[in-house]
Write an enzyme that holds these catalytic residues in place. Sequence first.
Site, PDB file in Angstrom:
ATOM      1  N   GLY A   1       3.520   0.878  -6.668  1.00 55.10           N
ATOM      2  CA  GLY A   1       4.906   1.022  -7.103  1.00 55.10           C
ATOM      3  C   GLY A   1       5.490   2.412  -6.977  1.00 55.10           C
TER       4      GLY A   1
ATOM      5  N   GLU B   1      -2.921   1.072  -6.353  1.00 56.49           N
ATOM      6  CA  GLU B   1      -2.625   0.338  -5.121  1.00 56.49           C
ATOM      7  C   GLU B   1      -1.287   0.730  -4.479  1.00 56.49           C
ATOM      8  OE1 GLU B   1      -4.890  -3.823  -6.240  1.00 56.49           O
ATOM      9  OE2 GLU B   1      -2.775  -3.628  -6.739  1.00 56.49           O
ATOM     10  N   PRO B   2      -1.168   1.949  -4.035  1.00 57.82           N
ATOM     11  CA  PRO B   2       0.093   2.331  -3.398  1.00 57.82           C
ATOM     12  C   PRO B   2       0.237   1.693  -2.015  1.00 57.82           C
ATOM     13  CG  PRO B   2      -1.526   4.081  -3.150  1.00 57.82           C
ATOM     14  CD  PRO B   2      -2.172   3.034  -4.017  1.00 57.82           C
TER      15      PRO B   2
ATOM     16  N   ARG C   1       3.978   1.435  -0.311  1.00 57.99           N
ATOM     17  CA  ARG C   1       5.141   2.153   0.234  1.00 57.99           C
ATOM     18  C   ARG C   1       4.903   3.658   0.363  1.00 57.99           C
ATOM     19  NH1 ARG C   1      10.265   0.100  -0.665  1.00 57.99           N
ATOM     20  NH2 ARG C   1       9.427  -1.031  -2.453  1.00 57.99           N
TER      21      ARG C   1
ATOM     22  N   ARG D   1      15.563  -5.319   4.827  1.00 55.66           N
ATOM     23  CA  ARG D   1      15.649  -4.777   3.467  1.00 55.66           C
ATOM     24  C   ARG D   1      17.080  -4.541   2.982  1.00 55.66           C
ATOM     25  NH1 ARG D   1      13.767  -0.616   1.739  1.00 55.66           N
ATOM     26  NH2 ARG D   1      12.968  -1.399  -0.237  1.00 55.66           N
TER      27      ARG D   1
ATOM     28  N   TYR E   1      17.848  -6.499  -0.300  1.00 56.87           N
ATOM     29  CA  TYR E   1      17.930  -5.690  -1.533  1.00 56.87           C
ATOM     30  C   TYR E   1      19.052  -4.649  -1.507  1.00 56.87           C
ATOM     31  CZ  TYR E   1      12.880  -6.712  -0.757  1.00 56.87           C
ATOM     32  OH  TYR E   1      11.671  -7.270  -0.438  1.00 56.87           O
TER      33      TYR E   1
ATOM     34  N   CYS F   1      22.885 -13.677  14.828  1.00 55.02           N
ATOM     35  CA  CYS F   1      24.107 -14.425  14.506  1.00 55.02           C
ATOM     36  C   CYS F   1      24.260 -14.599  12.997  1.00 55.02           C
ATOM     37  CB  CYS F   1      24.069 -15.781  15.184  1.00 55.02           C
ATOM     38  SG  CYS F   1      23.774 -15.637  16.932  1.00 55.02           S
TER      39      CYS F   1
ATOM     40  N   TYR G   1       7.323  -2.160   4.580  1.00 54.16           N
ATOM     41  CA  TYR G   1       8.061  -3.421   4.418  1.00 54.16           C
ATOM     42  C   TYR G   1       9.133  -3.619   5.494  1.00 54.16           C
ATOM     43  CZ  TYR G   1       5.628  -3.102  -0.034  1.00 54.16           C
ATOM     44  OH  TYR G   1       4.663  -2.975  -0.993  1.00 54.16           O
TER      45      TYR G   1
HETATM   46  N1  LLP Z   1      -0.155  -4.078  -5.851  1.00 53.26           N
HETATM   47  C1  LLP Z   1       0.413  -5.285  -6.014  1.00 53.26           C
HETATM   48  C2  LLP Z   1      -0.287  -6.295  -6.814  1.00 53.26           C
HETATM   49  C3  LLP Z   1       1.660  -5.559  -5.436  1.00 53.26           C
HETATM   50  O1  LLP Z   1       2.215  -6.759  -5.618  1.00 53.26           O
HETATM   51  C4  LLP Z   1       2.310  -4.579  -4.669  1.00 53.26           C
HETATM   52  C5  LLP Z   1       3.610  -4.831  -4.051  1.00 53.26           C
HETATM   53  C6  LLP Z   1       1.681  -3.330  -4.498  1.00 53.26           C
HETATM   54  C7  LLP Z   1       0.452  -3.116  -5.116  1.00 53.26           C
HETATM   55  C8  LLP Z   1       2.282  -2.222  -3.684  1.00 53.26           C
HETATM   56  O2  LLP Z   1       3.495  -1.786  -4.187  1.00 53.26           O
HETATM   57  P1  LLP Z   1       4.181  -0.467  -3.577  1.00 53.26           P
HETATM   58  O3  LLP Z   1       3.275   0.706  -3.877  1.00 53.26           O
HETATM   59  O4  LLP Z   1       4.339  -0.661  -2.103  1.00 53.26           O
HETATM   60  O5  LLP Z   1       5.476  -0.375  -4.268  1.00 53.26           O
HETATM   61  N2  LLP Z   1       9.238  -6.016  -0.106  1.00 53.26           N
HETATM   62  C9  LLP Z   1       9.638  -5.121  -1.159  1.00 53.26           C
HETATM   63  C10 LLP Z   1       8.456  -4.602  -1.938  1.00 53.26           C
HETATM   64  C11 LLP Z   1       7.620  -5.698  -2.546  1.00 53.26           C
HETATM   65  C12 LLP Z   1       6.382  -5.189  -3.225  1.00 53.26           C
HETATM   66  C13 LLP Z   1       5.481  -6.307  -3.573  1.00 53.26           C
HETATM   67  N3  LLP Z   1       4.264  -5.915  -4.187  1.00 53.26           N
HETATM   68  C14 LLP Z   1      10.459  -4.000  -0.543  1.00 53.26           C
HETATM   69  O6  LLP Z   1      10.687  -4.011   0.643  1.00 53.26           O
HETATM   70  O7  LLP Z   1      10.922  -3.114  -1.271  1.00 53.26           O
END
Ligand code: LLP
Length: 430
Positions: free
Chosen positions: A246, A288-289, A291, A328, A332, A359, A388
Amino acid sequence: MENLAVNGKGHLTFNKIDTVLLARDFGTPLYVMDELTMRKECRDFKESIAKYYGGHGITAYASKAFCCVQMCRLIAEEGLGLDVSSIGEIHTALRAGCNPRKIYFHGNFKTDEEFAYALDNKVGRIEVDNLDELERLNVVACEKNVTADIMLRVKPGVDAHTHSFIKTGKNDSKFGFIIENGEALETVKKALEYENISLKTINCHIGSQIFDTEPFVHTAGIMLDFLAQIKAELGYEVPELNLGGGFGIKYVDGQEPMDVGECIESVSLRVKAKCAELGLAQPYIILEPGRKIVGDKGLTLYTVGCVKEIPDGDPKVIVDGGMTDNPRYALYQAEYEAIVANKADKPKDTIVSLCGRTCESGDMLGEKMPLQSAEAGDILAVLATGAYNYSMSSNYNRMMKPAVVFVNRNRATVVVKRETLDDLIRNDVV
Ligand code: LLP
């Protein structure tokens, strides 16, 4: 984004490579990712866990952000683990040579086939998201006469301030068990009773694109209180705590994400203090990064097809990609910065809508975007598209998915080939 500059020709360079030449050599649309800064980010996470938490933990890259064999290989080379969310991501990771023991298998519905595949391949942790999964996984493990090492997904009830589609920690989320009403504790009790299940981890993920340290620290406290409750009521000390991902990144000016090192320091301090207070052994920590590892390490190059003047509206700059390679904005209203790569030394003196070519009126990459005056044939770079984008791309309108190139100093290497017309009909019965 790091490593962007303008060369003597007025062209945008990425990691010292002229992006206009990249577009010429590899075609557009093209995803370009900087291998060096991705590796550096991996090391920063690893070093912060070592420095602030004595190395008693692991960073598991969330491959859903960007997944291909070469990316998984890079992650394995950096010594990280991998968060996967489908049999497809496991397959990719195994093909890349990742250690299955460092794979964390997530998702709110995993099929029996996926459970079997994960067990056969000795995937390290399998997440249990709901009671049905707990029962089914136990059956599959029983049939194979093995023990499934699980993580149990809980909802800490935290409201992280991010887009509602990507926030996941609240009690009404579709993921996991609620702590607050006793549902999670009840499930732990059941899990401990199953013969072929071994509960190793309690996990959560409060959302994505989070800018502040506070929600992570707050969540760590809630999770440890829950571990203490499990110990007190069920006499079992869960050895691992997975706090999810996150970590936010900067897409446009005005966004100020926290420093990851400081965040890990604050979380570590809270975990240590809480463990001392609650009489718990410090759990092994998993982060768990997704992004943060790849998002601001990549950009997308497009060719401008035309610029359409609109009465009483902003001109529409139409490019040869769009929501099929980056959904995206459509999903969003995510904001991006764009630069005309062959006019990068010129001021951004127009305000435009950036439109894709499918289209759909909603096929846009942004509105009210400041941009250099653009014309057909220009090369346009959209920044911070490393996460993403490729992983959420589609073949709508039978568009072919772009190639992905890794740049490393003066070298550019294709890591995913551009799709061909034949790829589009590969599974069609003809
Ligand atoms: N761990 C779990 C259990 C998750 O569900 C996710 C993301 C992550 C780690 C990694 O999160 P991050 O560090 O990337 O924020 N498609 C959306 C983002 C969806 C994230 C889903 N889960 C976007 O484009 O913003």
